[in-house]
Design an enzyme around this catalytic site. Sequence first.
Site, PDB file in Angstrom:
ATOM      1  CG  ASP A 155      -0.329   0.163   2.524  1.00 15.00           C
ATOM      2  OD1 ASP A 155       0.922   0.257   2.590  1.00 15.00           O
ATOM      3  OD2 ASP A 155      -1.062   0.229   3.536  1.00 15.00           O
TER       4      ASP A 155
ATOM      5  CB  CYS B  61       0.903  -2.589   4.583  1.00  7.89           C
ATOM      6  SG  CYS B  61       0.618  -3.631   6.025  1.00  7.89           S
TER       7      CYS B  61
ATOM      8  CB  THR C  83       1.954  -2.726  11.034  1.00  8.11           C
ATOM      9  OG1 THR C  83       0.787  -3.237  10.361  1.00  8.11           O
ATOM     10  CG2 THR C  83       1.628  -1.409  11.729  1.00  8.11           C
TER      11      THR C  83
ATOM     12  CG  HIS D 191      10.988 -24.239  11.555  1.00 12.90           C
ATOM     13  ND1 HIS D 191      11.013 -24.124  12.924  1.00 12.90           N
ATOM     14  CD2 HIS D 191      12.180 -24.816  11.208  1.00 12.90           C
ATOM     15  CE1 HIS D 191      12.155 -24.609  13.399  1.00 12.90           C
ATOM     16  NE2 HIS D 191      12.885 -25.021  12.376  1.00 12.90           N
TER      17      HIS D 191
ATOM     18  CG  HIS E 133       9.466 -27.932  10.119  1.00 17.80           C
ATOM     19  ND1 HIS E 133       9.010 -27.415  11.303  1.00 17.80           N
ATOM     20  CD2 HIS E 133      10.775 -28.255  10.327  1.00 17.80           C
ATOM     21  CE1 HIS E 133       9.989 -27.383  12.192  1.00 17.80           C
ATOM     22  NE2 HIS E 133      11.071 -27.902  11.624  1.00 17.80           N
TER      23      HIS E 133
END
Length: 150
Positions: free
Chosen positions: A11, A68, A70, A101, A136
């Site tokens: 964004d 973005c 955060t 993992h 995994h």
Amino acid sequence: MEVKTIGLCSDHAGFALKEYVKSWLSARGWGFVDFGTFSSQSCDYPDYAHPMAEAIERGEVYPGIAICGTGNGIAMTLNKHQGIRAALCWKPEICELARKHNDANVLVLPGRHLTNVEADAILEVFFTAEFEGGRHERRINKIPVSGVQG
Ligand code: RB5
């Protein structure tokens, strides 16, 4: 990982770092498709995250890098898609385990909380750490929600 054409999306809050990531990829001779946004004008991250997720699921691009402010909003959006394992990484150690993992197929960066130098170290790890498979693999195969379309 076997790098194909890399998908990018952000964004407005991730736009500047996405531009930096493009220069980082170009310096390595790697091609990419930029799904936008294309300026720092305010916009909504799902408008760019959904098209990139769908392109990854169709096998057209791999891996993806999403940014973005955060990293949370764009990661939440991407992870609605059943074929996407988007990992929010703010330091190399988290990123290394996201590859080893979780076989993350999208690297999510918090654009407002990373310097370019910090991003360098995370990108380097993302493209060099390999999925370990084994237990995994069994775990990531249990992630998709059955009966839900991606
Ligand atoms: C935009 O202001 C910001 O909310 C967005 O980039 C992101 O951080 C949301 O999760």
